[in-house]
Design an enzyme around this catalytic site. Structure first.
Site, PDB file in Angstrom:
ATOM      1  N   GLY A 143       0.795  -1.184  -0.096  1.00 23.24           N
ATOM      2  CA  GLY A 143       0.060   0.024   0.002  1.00 23.24           C
ATOM      3  C   GLY A 143       0.864   1.287  -0.128  1.00 23.24           C
ATOM      4  O   GLY A 143       1.945   1.290  -0.139  1.00 23.24           O
ATOM      5  N   LYS A 163      -2.306   5.304   6.173  1.00 23.94           N
ATOM      6  CA  LYS A 163      -1.952   4.328   5.682  1.00 23.94           C
ATOM      7  C   LYS A 163      -3.124   3.402   4.686  1.00 23.94           C
ATOM      8  O   LYS A 163      -4.149   3.261   5.295  1.00 23.94           O
ATOM      9  CB  LYS A 163      -1.083   3.101   6.362  1.00 23.94           C
ATOM     10  CG  LYS A 163      -0.669   1.991   5.555  1.00 23.94           C
ATOM     11  CD  LYS A 163      -0.202   1.052   6.493  1.00 23.94           C
ATOM     12  CE  LYS A 163       0.608  -0.274   5.606  1.00 23.94           C
ATOM     13  NZ  LYS A 163       1.228  -1.205   6.598  1.00 23.94           N
ATOM     14  N   ASP A 259      10.219  -7.936  10.487  1.00 26.15           N
ATOM     15  CA  ASP A 259      10.659  -6.935   9.475  1.00 26.15           C
ATOM     16  C   ASP A 259      11.314  -5.894  10.030  1.00 26.15           C
ATOM     17  O   ASP A 259      11.380  -4.589   9.647  1.00 26.15           O
ATOM     18  CB  ASP A 259       9.376  -6.547   8.623  1.00 26.15           C
ATOM     19  CG  ASP A 259      10.131  -6.046   7.365  1.00 26.15           C
ATOM     20  OD1 ASP A 259      11.249  -6.485   6.754  1.00 26.15           O
ATOM     21  OD2 ASP A 259       9.284  -5.146   6.426  1.00 26.15           O
ATOM     22  N   GLU A 494      16.984 -19.860  44.255  1.00 25.75           N
ATOM     23  CA  GLU A 494      16.504 -20.861  43.453  1.00 25.75           C
ATOM     24  C   GLU A 494      15.922 -20.298  42.031  1.00 25.75           C
ATOM     25  O   GLU A 494      15.977 -20.773  40.970  1.00 25.75           O
ATOM     26  CB  GLU A 494      15.174 -21.576  44.048  1.00 25.75           C
ATOM     27  CG  GLU A 494      14.751 -22.817  43.319  1.00 25.75           C
ATOM     28  CD  GLU A 494      13.683 -23.472  43.993  1.00 25.75           C
ATOM     29  OE1 GLU A 494      13.226 -24.712  43.447  1.00 25.75           O
ATOM     30  OE2 GLU A 494      12.983 -23.111  44.905  1.00 25.75           O
ATOM     31  N   GLU A 534      19.183 -44.952  34.000  1.00 25.16           N
ATOM     32  CA  GLU A 534      18.629 -43.816  34.615  1.00 25.16           C
ATOM     33  C   GLU A 534      18.681 -42.583  33.830  1.00 25.16           C
ATOM     34  O   GLU A 534      17.963 -41.495  34.010  1.00 25.16           O
ATOM     35  CB  GLU A 534      19.284 -43.933  35.875  1.00 25.16           C
ATOM     36  CG  GLU A 534      18.420 -45.073  36.782  1.00 25.16           C
ATOM     37  CD  GLU A 534      19.518 -45.283  38.237  1.00 25.16           C
ATOM     38  OE1 GLU A 534      18.913 -45.995  38.977  1.00 25.16           O
ATOM     39  OE2 GLU A 534      20.573 -44.683  38.303  1.00 25.16           O
TER      40      GLU A 534
END
Length: 583
Positions: A143, A163, A259, A494, A534
């Site tokens: 556009g 736009k 972009d 943690e 294991e």
């Protein structure tokens, strides 16, 4: 999904995409209010990647960027396919000749089966009553953009950018959905200071009209050119910080821009210290948890390797920011070729040049920053939030934003085995101060109470930053997998173990030292006797991986060796497990 082919793959490039057949006019992005048409003659290449404003009769260097959509080679079809197709066509023709009635019925059914695209968006239809259209200020693939002025309301007499997207070019349902998504994303994200403001959307029988803020300061590309092709290092920091902040906000909402390039950043005004605005979400998409995108879109010079491999997420934007930072600091592209296929090969295989001028005069921190964004392994790249905490950008003037990767890593940690959590805790004790600063910022964003956080802290942190796009991209779904935090608190120590990425730490130059220190902690507190069976079960691998894993366990005491510890942290990649199965 990507396509597999046993033969070597080459990139397909249309003749009309080659620099040798450049169009006489090269247009800027559609959302800009900056660039007029620029003439770029064929075969005009130089060491500078940008067009400059030369006197009449002097050839400028190209600012051309290859088209946004790239062709990708598909495996060669079966030789029998054309023959089978031709036989079916002849049989169908014979049947039609024998039955004219059937022809009429079939043609009628074909007409009824032809889908009709719904090109109504539900937007207002009175654009001309509210806004006055001005001259064209930018044009792109989908556009063009015009200046305008509000006729009434709170924005009366205020200049705007409009736009205009033609409905005639929306030939598929996907194209229509792309426009809907662009409006939805722009509307939701326009509250950020570095996103162009969205005002309204309109439609009529011919077009969609997106009304937004008019940025009169021009493109970042033009500013780079006006400074001789590159920025001074301190000025480059100001630009990169703004880019990182707005992209971090997009990623937190679950949006990948796809972009990012200098043409898609505009300055709000012509002032030197004007804020930078991100524009053009026409190629953006939602990056949902545990999902990968696979369509190849973007601009060739800025496209990430994993995009070309058709499996990517928000890390692809990080690569593009790395390319922009490289250009800002040295004035040339890190990956360049005369053809699109050559650019792609360079992106996939070549390393950027950090030896030629002006790189010897660029600070080591700036080089390290760019290198950690342009890592071809997307898992080892910094996130936008981590980049804002990098020593090159560390500054009291900006904070480190909430990082969506924190949620993803904590989700994996709470679902991991106790053995894997012990290994990560040992690694967290060997972290550098740079990592601690970033992790402390993330922990503080969760607003801990009495020194620990629970699931409610994670939920409230998302709610505090939520827009409609976060709901659309299903980011809150991450919390479902963190349900165990409802019943226990996580202290900072943690949290550090839970929110670190082994891949990113492996990318550091001091990785070997960190791994050795971490293994010493692991030997003291976490290492245990284990069997190959294991260990395979820990890593969710089958018996075919036993040969791969047996070298990780010390024969002397049956515990993980240093090699085994680092490999266990890293995990077995799909390729490695396939190789193990073939043995």
């Amino acid at each position: 999904m990507g396509h597999c082919c046993s033969k070597s793959v080459t990139f397909a490039v249309d003749d009309d995409k080659r620099p040798e057949t450049l169009p006489s006019e090269v247009h800027s992005t559609t959302n800009g209010a900056t660039s007029s048409n620029k003439n770029t003659p064929a075969h005009s290449f130089s060491s500078s990647p940008f067009q400059t404003h030369y006197p009449a009769g002097v050839d400028p260097s190209p600012s051309w960027t290859p088209k946004k959509f790239f062709k990708w080679p598909f495996p060669p079809p079966s030789p029998a396919k054309p023959i089978t197709s031709e036989i079916m066509k002849r049989q169908a023709t014979r049947k039609v000749k024998e039955s004219p009635v059937a022809t009429e019925v079939e043609s009628g059914e074909a007409e009824r089966a032809e889908p009709t695209l719904d090109k109504t968006f539900g937007f207002s239809k009175n654009l001309c009553a509210k806004y006055e259209l001005g001259k064209e200020v930018g044009r792109g693939h989908f556009g063009h953009t015009c200046s305008g002025k509000a006729k009434k309301g709170q924005f009366k007499n205020q200049p705007v950018a409009i736009k205009i997207i033609s409905k005639a070019k929306m030939t598929t349902a996907i194209a229509i959905e792309d426009v809907r998504r662009e409006v939805k994303i722009l509307k939701a994200l326009s509250g950020h200071e570095n996103t162009v403001k969205f005002y309204d959307a309109f439609e009529d029988a011919q077009n969609i009209y997106i009304v937004m803020e008019l940025c009169e300061g021009g493109e970042l590309l033009d500013r780079i050119l006006s400074r001789g092709g590159r920025y001074a290092e301190d000025d480059a920091k100001t630009i990169v910080v703004q880019i990182l902040r707005v992209v971090a906000f997009c990623h937190l909402q679950g949006v990948v821009h796809r972009d990012l390039k200098p043409e898609n950043f505009l300055f709000a005004t012509r002032d030197e210290d004007a804020p930078l605005k991100i524009i053009d979400f026409g190629l953006s998409d939602f990056s949902r948890p545990d999902e990968r995108l696979n369509d190849i879109v973007g601009s060739a010079y800025y496209v990430a390797p994993e995009v070309l491999h058709r499996s990517y997420s928000i890390e692809a934007d990080i690569w593009s920011i790395g390319v922009i930072a490289y250009i800002l600091l040295c004035g040339s592209r890190p990956f360049w070729s005369r053809t699109e296929s050559g650019i792609f090969r360079s992106v996939l295989r070549a390393d950027p040049n950090y030896n030629d001028s002006p790189w010897p005069n660029v600070s080591p921190e700036a080089k390290d920053f760019v290198k950690r964004l342009l890592n071809k392994d997307h898992r080892k790249r910094m996130t936008t939030a981590q980049a804002l905490g990098h020593p090159w950008l560390r500054d009291e003037k900006h904070s480190i934003p909430l990082d969506i990767q924190t949620f993803k890593l904590v989700k994996s940690y709470v679902r991991a085995t106790s053995f894997k959590r012990a290994a990560l805790k040992a690694l967290s004790k060997a972290l550098t101060q740079d990592h601690i600063i970033y992790l402390r910022a993330q922990f503080n964003h969760l607003e801990p109470k009495d020194g620990f956080v629970t699931l409610d802290n994670f939920r409230l942190a998302l709610a505090k930053n939520m827009t409609d796009t976060m709901k659309e991209s299903r980011i809150p779904d991450i919390l479902i997998a963190m349900e165990s935090l409802s019943y226990k608190g996580m202290y900072f120590e943690e949290f550090c173990a839970a929110a670190i990425s082994t891949y990113q730490i492996e990318a550091l130059e001091e990785w070997e030292s960190i791994a050795s220190t971490a293994f010493a902690y692991f030997e003291q507190e976490g290492n245990k006797v284990t069997t190959v069976e294991e260990l395979a079960q820990e890593m969710n691998l089958g018996a075919s991986a036993y040969n791969l894993l047996k070298d990780w366990i010390r024969t002397s005491d049956g515990k993980l060796s240093l090699l085994g510890y680092t490999k266990f942290l890293h995990g077995v990649t799909v390729r490695s497990s396939h190789n193990a199965r073939r043995q």
